[in-house]
Design a protein around this motif. Structure first.
Motif, PDB file in Angstrom:
ATOM      1  N   ASN A   1       0.874  -1.356   0.070  1.00 17.63           N
ATOM      2  CA  ASN A   1      -0.024  -0.213   0.212  1.00 17.63           C
ATOM      3  C   ASN A   1       0.521   1.237   0.410  1.00 17.63           C
ATOM      4  OD1 ASN A   1      -2.795  -0.582   0.544  1.00 17.63           O
ATOM      5  ND2 ASN A   1      -1.929  -1.644   2.305  1.00 17.63           N
ATOM      6  N   VAL A   2       0.722   2.396  -0.547  1.00 19.60           N
ATOM      7  CA  VAL A   2       1.342   3.707  -0.379  1.00 19.60           C
ATOM      8  C   VAL A   2       0.703   4.563   0.482  1.00 19.60           C
ATOM      9  CG1 VAL A   2       1.440   3.876  -3.247  1.00 19.60           C
ATOM     10  CG2 VAL A   2      -0.974   4.677  -1.852  1.00 19.60           C
ATOM     11  N   PRO A   3       1.873   4.874   1.435  1.00 16.88           N
ATOM     12  CA  PRO A   3       1.987   5.729   2.232  1.00 16.88           C
ATOM     13  C   PRO A   3       0.093   6.506   2.565  1.00 16.88           C
ATOM     14  CG  PRO A   3       3.793   6.447   1.932  1.00 16.88           C
ATOM     15  CD  PRO A   3       3.065   5.792   0.568  1.00 16.88           C
ATOM     16  N   GLY A   4      -0.387   6.701   3.140  1.00 20.10           N
ATOM     17  CA  GLY A   4      -1.879   7.493   3.372  1.00 20.10           C
ATOM     18  C   GLY A   4      -2.615   6.560   4.201  1.00 20.10           C
ATOM     19  N   GLU A   5      -4.047   7.907   3.676  1.00 18.16           N
ATOM     20  CA  GLU A   5      -5.162   7.607   4.230  1.00 18.16           C
ATOM     21  C   GLU A   5      -5.814   6.051   4.484  1.00 18.16           C
ATOM     22  OE1 GLU A   5      -8.943   9.412   3.327  1.00 18.16           O
ATOM     23  OE2 GLU A   5      -9.692   8.989   5.437  1.00 18.16           O
ATOM     24  N   PHE A   6      -6.173   5.169   3.262  1.00 22.39           N
ATOM     25  CA  PHE A   6      -6.394   4.209   3.348  1.00 22.39           C
ATOM     26  C   PHE A   6      -5.792   2.496   2.962  1.00 22.39           C
ATOM     27  CE2 PHE A   6      -9.667   6.896   1.267  1.00 22.39           C
ATOM     28  CZ  PHE A   6     -10.862   6.010   2.042  1.00 22.39           C
ATOM     29  N   PHE A   7      -6.004   1.634   2.950  1.00 21.61           N
ATOM     30  CA  PHE A   7      -4.747   0.704   3.376  1.00 21.61           C
ATOM     31  C   PHE A   7      -5.822  -0.708   2.924  1.00 21.61           C
ATOM     32  CE2 PHE A   7      -5.489   0.650   7.660  1.00 21.61           C
ATOM     33  CZ  PHE A   7      -5.976  -0.265   8.397  1.00 21.61           C
ATOM     34  N   VAL A   8      -5.135  -1.435   2.166  1.00 22.45           N
ATOM     35  CA  VAL A   8      -5.481  -2.989   2.940  1.00 22.45           C
ATOM     36  C   VAL A   8      -5.173  -3.322   3.341  1.00 22.45           C
ATOM     37  CG1 VAL A   8      -6.500  -4.439   0.631  1.00 22.45           C
ATOM     38  CG2 VAL A   8      -6.554  -3.073  -0.377  1.00 22.45           C
ATOM     39  N   ASP A   9      -5.643  -4.569   4.490  1.00 26.60           N
ATOM     40  CA  ASP A   9      -4.920  -5.620   5.071  1.00 26.60           C
ATOM     41  C   ASP A   9      -4.463  -7.042   4.389  1.00 26.60           C
ATOM     42  OD1 ASP A   9      -7.050  -7.303   5.977  1.00 26.60           O
ATOM     43  OD2 ASP A   9      -7.231  -6.176   7.560  1.00 26.60           O
ATOM     44  N   SER A  10      -4.432  -7.906   5.081  1.00 25.70           N
ATOM     45  CA  SER A  10      -3.762  -9.196   4.297  1.00 25.70           C
ATOM     46  C   SER A  10      -4.733  -9.877   4.898  1.00 25.70           C
ATOM     47  CB  SER A  10      -2.563 -10.031   5.653  1.00 25.70           C
ATOM     48  OG  SER A  10      -3.115 -10.044   7.213  1.00 25.70           O
ATOM     49  N   THR A  11      -6.854  -9.638   4.907  1.00 22.52           N
ATOM     50  CA  THR A  11      -6.797 -11.012   4.978  1.00 22.52           C
ATOM     51  C   THR A  11      -7.918 -10.365   3.185  1.00 22.52           C
ATOM     52  OG1 THR A  11      -8.583  -8.767   5.251  1.00 22.52           O
ATOM     53  CG2 THR A  11      -7.825 -10.265   7.427  1.00 22.52           C
ATOM     54  N   CYS A  12      -7.426  -9.730   2.692  1.00 24.82           N
ATOM     55  CA  CYS A  12      -7.592  -9.716   1.598  1.00 24.82           C
ATOM     56  C   CYS A  12      -8.351 -11.173   0.553  1.00 24.82           C
ATOM     57  CB  CYS A  12      -7.016  -8.579   0.934  1.00 24.82           C
ATOM     58  SG  CYS A  12      -7.683  -8.499  -1.368  1.00 24.82           S
ATOM     59  N   ILE A  13      -8.811 -11.426  -0.228  1.00 23.39           N
ATOM     60  CA  ILE A  13      -8.669 -13.123  -0.968  1.00 23.39           C
ATOM     61  C   ILE A  13      -9.225 -11.910  -2.337  1.00 23.39           C
ATOM     62  CG2 ILE A  13     -10.565 -13.584   0.943  1.00 23.39           C
ATOM     63  CD1 ILE A  13     -13.425 -12.891  -0.621  1.00 23.39           C
ATOM     64  N   ASP A  14      -8.513 -10.862  -3.148  1.00 22.82           N
ATOM     65  CA  ASP A  14      -8.279 -10.917  -4.248  1.00 22.82           C
ATOM     66  C   ASP A  14      -9.850 -10.896  -4.658  1.00 22.82           C
ATOM     67  OD1 ASP A  14      -6.762 -10.324  -6.340  1.00 22.82           O
ATOM     68  OD2 ASP A  14      -6.200 -12.359  -6.625  1.00 22.82           O
ATOM     69  N   CYS A  15     -10.706 -10.667  -4.571  1.00 19.44           N
ATOM     70  CA  CYS A  15     -12.451 -10.529  -5.281  1.00 19.44           C
ATOM     71  C   CYS A  15     -12.287 -10.044  -6.564  1.00 19.44           C
ATOM     72  CB  CYS A  15     -13.054 -10.086  -4.568  1.00 19.44           C
ATOM     73  SG  CYS A  15     -13.737  -9.234  -4.127  1.00 19.44           S
ATOM     74  N   ASP A  16     -11.903  -8.702  -6.478  1.00 17.34           N
ATOM     75  CA  ASP A  16     -11.148  -7.874  -7.332  1.00 17.34           C
ATOM     76  C   ASP A  16     -12.745  -6.649  -7.465  1.00 17.34           C
ATOM     77  OD1 ASP A  16     -10.350  -6.707  -9.982  1.00 17.34           O
ATOM     78  OD2 ASP A  16     -12.333  -7.405 -10.995  1.00 17.34           O
ATOM     79  N   THR A  17     -13.901  -6.247  -6.761  1.00 17.18           N
ATOM     80  CA  THR A  17     -14.689  -5.940  -6.166  1.00 17.18           C
ATOM     81  C   THR A  17     -13.650  -4.116  -6.081  1.00 17.18           C
ATOM     82  OG1 THR A  17     -16.010  -7.487  -5.514  1.00 17.18           O
ATOM     83  CG2 THR A  17     -16.353  -4.870  -4.180  1.00 17.18           C
ATOM     84  N   CYS A  18     -12.895  -4.329  -5.220  1.00 13.61           N
ATOM     85  CA  CYS A  18     -12.780  -2.489  -5.110  1.00 13.61           C
ATOM     86  C   CYS A  18     -11.991  -2.176  -6.476  1.00 13.61           C
ATOM     87  CB  CYS A  18     -11.920  -2.275  -3.529  1.00 13.61           C
ATOM     88  SG  CYS A  18     -10.086  -3.732  -3.819  1.00 13.61           S
ATOM     89  N   ARG A  19     -11.123  -2.499  -6.869  1.00 13.99           N
ATOM     90  CA  ARG A  19     -10.620  -2.281  -8.252  1.00 13.99           C
ATOM     91  C   ARG A  19     -11.329  -2.071  -9.338  1.00 13.99           C
ATOM     92  NH1 ARG A  19      -7.890  -6.997  -6.428  1.00 13.99           N
ATOM     93  NH2 ARG A  19      -8.020  -8.499  -9.103  1.00 13.99           N
ATOM     94  N   ARG A  20     -12.943  -2.919  -9.187  1.00 17.32           N
ATOM     95  CA  ARG A  20     -14.035  -2.101  -9.629  1.00 17.32           C
ATOM     96  C   ARG A  20     -14.690  -1.064  -9.136  1.00 17.32           C
ATOM     97  NH1 ARG A  20     -16.292  -7.667 -10.798  1.00 17.32           N
ATOM     98  NH2 ARG A  20     -17.311  -7.067 -12.241  1.00 17.32           N
ATOM     99  N   VAL A  21     -14.684  -0.915  -8.297  1.00 18.83           N
ATOM    100  CA  VAL A  21     -15.762   0.456  -7.810  1.00 18.83           C
ATOM    101  C   VAL A  21     -14.239   1.456  -7.761  1.00 18.83           C
ATOM    102  CG1 VAL A  21     -16.594   1.566  -6.025  1.00 18.83           C
ATOM    103  CG2 VAL A  21     -17.020  -1.077  -6.333  1.00 18.83           C
TER     104      VAL A  21
END
Ligand code: SF4
Length: 294
Positions: free
Chosen positions: A11-31
């Motif tokens: 993750n780049v530094p800053g407000e938003f982050f993704v943690d290690s529980t991500c299952i790679d479903c692609d939803t965030c990348r599309r939204v």
């Protein structure tokens, strides 16, 4: 809630982050494609939001995430993201957000029918989150819930309880969880659920998989068919084929009997062709591609 100690290092530094529980479903990348990127088996924040609209989309991704793997520091008010769903895709068809982990983040869709007496339709089950239930209520509730297959039923019982909707699934995909659904379709022939709704059995991914055709225009395809960004054409998922690959191909060929412009899948990209004829050409291309690799 996402965990700061489990924050992924890419993750780049800053407000938003993704943690290690991500299952790679692609939803965030599309939204929120301006913010989230694909890593090795997970998503990460490739760029912090650069505008209010990017930030709103990032908050929508946060509430849509099936595993609560997206966080902010400091903790943000997610209500702009919550209010973003259901989000309009086209005319009266929306994406519900609030994806469910039990469906591996599959997308659910809302059809708001102009004929109020016909009632709204939910395709596959999102999480039964309170704000989503309220949003659906404000839009007139649900008359029908179409379940494309056994994997994407998630919180179907909660939607039935709240709205009294008729749940529909193919009898070959009924499990202990869905044995009390109100309507089972059977066989391989299309079934008219209403004048504008046609259920089309598409065995392959599962034995009882079915897709829903609305107004001969929108095809809700569950796990049968999707657009691939990487390949640049329609695809079926051979590595997630639980019943029969030859049946999947035959089911795709049977879709050539129908006219539609949109493919709206549970997983993978949606696709809109310029015309039904252009969609047919794409479908023929997909069938040919799959046969070559059968
Ligand atoms: S929505 Fe959540 S689970 Fe899905 S890819 Fe993004 S962070 Fe991972």
């Amino acid at each position: 809630m996402a965990s700061l100690p489990a924050r992924l290092p890419d993750n780049v530094p800053g407000e938003f982050f993704v943690d290690s529980t991500c299952i790679d479903c692609d939803t965030c990348r599309r939204v929120a494609p301006a913010v989230f990127e694909q890593g090795d088996g997970h998503s990460f924040v490739g760029a912090q939001p650069g505008s209010p609209e990017d930030r709103r989309r990032a908050l929508m991704a946060l509430v849509a995430c099936p595993t609560s793997s997206i966080g902010t520091t400091p903790k943000a008010d997610a209500s702009p993201g919550v209010r973003g769903f259901p989000v309009l895709i086209h005319e009266n068809v929306s994406f519900c957000g609030f994806t469910a982990e039990s469906s591996f983040g599959a997308w659910s869709y809302l059809i708001e029918r102009a004929d109020v007496s016909a009632g709204n339709v939910l395709v596959d089950s999102p999480r039964a989150a309170g704000p989503l239930l309220s949003a659906l209520e404000a839009r007139g509730g649900l008359a029908t819930m179409f379940l494309t297959h056994r994997d994407d039923v998630a919180d179907h019982a909660a939607f039935r309880k709240r709205f009294g909707c008729e749940r529909v699934i193919h009898e070959d995909d009924v499990t202990a969880s869905t044995r009390e659904v109100e309507r089972r379709i059977a066989g391989r022939e299309p079934v008219a659920l209403a004048g504008d709704l046609l259920a089309i059995p598409t065995p392959g991914h599962t034995r009882g998989h079915a897709v829903l055709l609305y107004r001969d225009r929108y095809l809700f395809t569950g796990d049968h068919l999707a657009w691939s960004r990487r390949r640049g054409h329609l695809v079926a998922f051979r590595d997630a084929n639980w019943y029969s690959w030859p049946e999947t191909i035959r089911s795709m060929e049977r879709l050539l009997d129908h006219s539609f412009e949109w493919v709206l899948p549970g997983h993978g990209e949606r696709y809109r062709a310029e015309s039904p004829e252009a969609m047919r050409r794409e479908l023929e291309r997909c069938v040919g591609w799959r046969k070559e690799r059968a």
